[in-house]
Enzyme design. Sequence first.
Site, PDB file in Angstrom:
ATOM      1  N   GLY A   1      33.766 -81.012 -37.539  1.00 48.95           N
ATOM      2  CA  GLY A   1      32.951 -82.200 -37.300  1.00 48.95           C
ATOM      3  C   GLY A   1      33.842 -83.237 -36.654  1.00 48.95           C
ATOM      4  N   HIS A   2      33.685 -83.429 -35.363  1.00 42.97           N
ATOM      5  CA  HIS A   2      34.527 -84.388 -34.661  1.00 42.97           C
ATOM      6  C   HIS A   2      33.735 -85.653 -34.381  1.00 42.97           C
ATOM      7  CE1 HIS A   2      37.342 -80.958 -33.146  1.00 42.97           C
ATOM      8  NE2 HIS A   2      37.518 -81.269 -34.410  1.00 42.97           N
ATOM      9  N   THR A   3      34.207 -86.753 -34.947  1.00 39.35           N
ATOM     10  CA  THR A   3      33.494 -88.019 -34.765  1.00 39.35           C
ATOM     11  C   THR A   3      34.201 -88.842 -33.710  1.00 39.35           C
ATOM     12  OG1 THR A   3      33.081 -87.901 -37.129  1.00 39.35           O
ATOM     13  CG2 THR A   3      32.552 -89.981 -36.050  1.00 39.35           C
ATOM     14  N   GLY A  61      42.828 -80.240 -41.733  1.00 47.42           N
ATOM     15  CA  GLY A  61      41.668 -80.655 -40.932  1.00 47.42           C
ATOM     16  C   GLY A  61      41.408 -82.143 -41.081  1.00 47.42           C
ATOM     17  N   ASP A  62      40.438 -82.622 -40.320  1.00 45.92           N
ATOM     18  CA  ASP A  62      40.029 -84.033 -40.362  1.00 45.92           C
ATOM     19  C   ASP A  62      41.157 -84.998 -40.003  1.00 45.92           C
ATOM     20  OD1 ASP A  62      37.566 -83.106 -41.306  1.00 45.92           O
ATOM     21  OD2 ASP A  62      38.294 -83.129 -43.369  1.00 45.92           O
ATOM     22  N   THR A 101      32.097 -75.200 -46.122  1.00 45.05           N
ATOM     23  CA  THR A 101      31.149 -76.158 -45.552  1.00 45.05           C
ATOM     24  C   THR A 101      29.722 -75.612 -45.621  1.00 45.05           C
ATOM     25  OG1 THR A 101      31.457 -75.186 -43.365  1.00 45.05           O
ATOM     26  CG2 THR A 101      32.860 -77.070 -43.925  1.00 45.05           C
ATOM     27  N   ARG A 155      36.334 -86.774 -49.315  1.00 45.78           N
ATOM     28  CA  ARG A 155      37.575 -86.022 -49.121  1.00 45.78           C
ATOM     29  C   ARG A 155      38.574 -86.380 -50.205  1.00 45.78           C
ATOM     30  NH1 ARG A 155      37.460 -87.738 -42.914  1.00 45.78           N
ATOM     31  NH2 ARG A 155      35.943 -86.232 -42.186  1.00 45.78           N
ATOM     32  N   LYS A 178      39.084 -87.777 -31.625  1.00 49.96           N
ATOM     33  CA  LYS A 178      39.456 -88.987 -30.894  1.00 49.96           C
ATOM     34  C   LYS A 178      40.597 -88.699 -29.907  1.00 49.96           C
ATOM     35  CE  LYS A 178      41.726 -93.293 -31.082  1.00 49.96           C
ATOM     36  NZ  LYS A 178      42.043 -94.578 -31.597  1.00 49.96           N
ATOM     37  N   LYS A 216      41.301 -85.281 -34.664  1.00 46.74           N
ATOM     38  CA  LYS A 216      41.541 -84.564 -33.399  1.00 46.74           C
ATOM     39  C   LYS A 216      40.520 -84.962 -32.335  1.00 46.74           C
ATOM     40  CE  LYS A 216      41.275 -80.596 -35.583  1.00 46.74           C
ATOM     41  NZ  LYS A 216      41.291 -81.021 -36.979  1.00 46.74           N
ATOM     42  N   GLY A 259      43.043 -97.188 -35.018  1.00 46.01           N
ATOM     43  CA  GLY A 259      41.627 -97.549 -35.183  1.00 46.01           C
ATOM     44  C   GLY A 259      40.766 -96.489 -34.554  1.00 46.01           C
ATOM     45  N   LEU A 289      46.981 -94.935 -38.892  1.00 42.35           N
ATOM     46  CA  LEU A 289      48.076 -95.714 -39.484  1.00 42.35           C
ATOM     47  C   LEU A 289      47.515 -96.992 -40.101  1.00 42.35           C
ATOM     48  CD1 LEU A 289      51.211 -95.988 -39.787  1.00 42.35           C
ATOM     49  CD2 LEU A 289      51.109 -97.511 -37.815  1.00 42.35           C
ATOM     50  N   GLN A 320      39.656 -77.533 -37.518  1.00 50.28           N
ATOM     51  CA  GLN A 320      40.321 -77.393 -38.824  1.00 50.28           C
ATOM     52  C   GLN A 320      41.811 -77.730 -38.657  1.00 50.28           C
ATOM     53  OE1 GLN A 320      38.066 -74.437 -37.983  1.00 50.28           O
ATOM     54  NE2 GLN A 320      36.593 -75.942 -38.641  1.00 50.28           N
TER      55      GLN A 320
HETATM   56  P1  IMP Z   1      34.559 -72.783 -44.172  1.00 51.66           P
HETATM   57  O1  IMP Z   1      35.336 -72.921 -42.915  1.00 51.66           O
HETATM   58  O2  IMP Z   1      33.217 -73.455 -44.115  1.00 51.66           O
HETATM   59  O3  IMP Z   1      34.457 -71.355 -44.626  1.00 51.66           O
HETATM   60  O4  IMP Z   1      35.348 -73.554 -45.334  1.00 51.66           O
HETATM   61  C1  IMP Z   1      36.606 -73.104 -45.831  1.00 51.66           C
HETATM   62  C2  IMP Z   1      37.492 -74.277 -46.198  1.00 51.66           C
HETATM   63  O5  IMP Z   1      37.847 -74.971 -45.016  1.00 51.66           O
HETATM   64  C3  IMP Z   1      36.821 -75.315 -47.101  1.00 51.66           C
HETATM   65  O6  IMP Z   1      37.812 -75.892 -47.918  1.00 51.66           O
HETATM   66  C4  IMP Z   1      36.329 -76.368 -46.124  1.00 51.66           C
HETATM   67  O7  IMP Z   1      36.176 -77.633 -46.714  1.00 51.66           O
HETATM   68  C5  IMP Z   1      37.456 -76.340 -45.112  1.00 51.66           C
HETATM   69  N1  IMP Z   1      37.045 -76.769 -43.776  1.00 51.66           N
HETATM   70  C6  IMP Z   1      36.359 -76.052 -42.862  1.00 51.66           C
HETATM   71  N2  IMP Z   1      36.189 -76.764 -41.735  1.00 51.66           N
HETATM   72  C7  IMP Z   1      36.794 -77.939 -41.933  1.00 51.66           C
HETATM   73  C8  IMP Z   1      36.995 -79.087 -41.103  1.00 51.66           C
HETATM   74  O8  IMP Z   1      36.583 -79.155 -39.941  1.00 51.66           O
HETATM   75  N3  IMP Z   1      37.678 -80.111 -41.672  1.00 51.66           N
HETATM   76  C9  IMP Z   1      38.178 -80.060 -42.923  1.00 51.66           C
HETATM   77  N4  IMP Z   1      38.030 -79.006 -43.727  1.00 51.66           N
HETATM   78  C10 IMP Z   1      37.341 -77.951 -43.234  1.00 51.66           C
END
Ligand code: IMP
Length: 431
Positions: free
Chosen positions: A40-42, A12-13, A129, A306, A18, A16, A416, A333, A225
């Site tokens: 959480g998409h910024t 995740g993170d 989360t 993170r 952008k 995506k 960027g 990058l 994710q």
């Molecule tokens: P949950 O989805 O809140 O149940 O979290 C389960 C795991 O997935 C944890 O390690 C969270 O930090 C991770 N996780 C859930 N959603 C995201 C995301 O959008 N980005 C990164 N990690 C995530």
Amino acid sequence: MENRVIIGGQWGDEGKGKVVDALSEGVDRVIRFQGGANAGHTIYIGQKKHVLHLIPSGILRPGVKCLLGGGMVIDPWSLRDEILSLEQQGVEVRDQLHISGTAQLLMPYHKRLDELKEERLKRKCIGTTGRGIGPAYLDKIQRTGIRMGDLLLPPENLERKCIEKILSANEMLSEFYQADPLPSRVLAEELVDLARFIAPMVVDPYRELRPVREGRETVLFEGAQGTLLDIDHGTYPFVTSSNSTIGGVLTGTGLPPRALGEINGIFKAYLTRVGNGPFPTELLGDEGENLREAGGEFGATTGRARRCGWFDLLAGRYAVDTNGISGVILTKLDVLDGFPTVKVATGYDLDGEALDTFPCLSGVLSRCRPVYREFPGWEKPTSACRDLQELPAAARKYLEFLEEQLGALIVGVSVGRERDQMIWTPTGVTT
Ligand code: IMP
């Protein structure tokens, strides 16, 4: 224009949001198919920062229809707040947004149960989360959930259904966790109120997606994710509760495989993870701190720092193969610009034996030690580059190596956070 799936290739993170924003220009629809407000998409457009948790990033493009797919778990309280906050910023939401009636409702008791379960697990917790994702999917699978379509019920029926569910969740809260019960009547009344706001956007997904099945509309599928957090294919049990890999697109929308089109995997030029679980290339101490600071690696949803580390090729190839990724988009990058050397894990040492495939069995990954290949850093800024040829030679070498080893073309490189800080490389990065 072809349909396209955007899948996270890591934990995740990957950035995506952008990429979806950039690629949603000209498509008819953007569809989210799994997960909930754990995402959480910024997105930065000019000086404006938009953080989206439930609503697809496509909403920022006027005229693009957005759908919250049936595979999602949706907190109606968060959804209303997100809609109102976007509308306050001048983004037209309600005419463009549809919600599948088959998606699950994520209720306040799911969040409470998520927190209590994590507290109970103590050191063995997942590090969720806290958005109630696991308990909401549990209700879905044990067939006791409320669905978005239920918001169309007559108010007294919805209220009754909601009270029944809260009373049953309260038994769990008070008997198993010795926690305070939730106020059933107050919450049921709030939900009836929310239903008035949300119901006009609720649709029958089979009917709604007919133009997509018939090839009359183009779609961008927005994954949340990443591959390694998938409930079946990720690093179980340290995963989320939905299918964030390619299969989730089909189950989460009801569309057939031919609707998928091009499959793009999004990977950061390095690697991060939030929450607990194995992470072979994690950098601890100052090295990790440097990468975190350079990349601004703090969660968009929870603000948590993170965990950071080097690119892991075994995990990367696993994601390419599992999802059938044909085009890789590499993000951030520019974050590596200041590093004198850049490393990539090309294999693992598992108790003295060399391993060249990512292990799926639980407990194995935590015993793997990375074997690195080192690259000289480029130590020059890349954020103004818009063409492959403008990148420093050392950066190009790094990209070429990743492309060759991943077995998929790198079709885009982000340098960027702004919309235009992209280098598009449709024929790959190897010259
Ligand atoms: P949950 O989805 O809140 O149940 O979290 C389960 C795991 O997935 C944890 O390690 C969270 O930090 C991770 N996780 C859930 N959603 C995201 C995301 O959008 N980005 C990164 N990690 C995530």
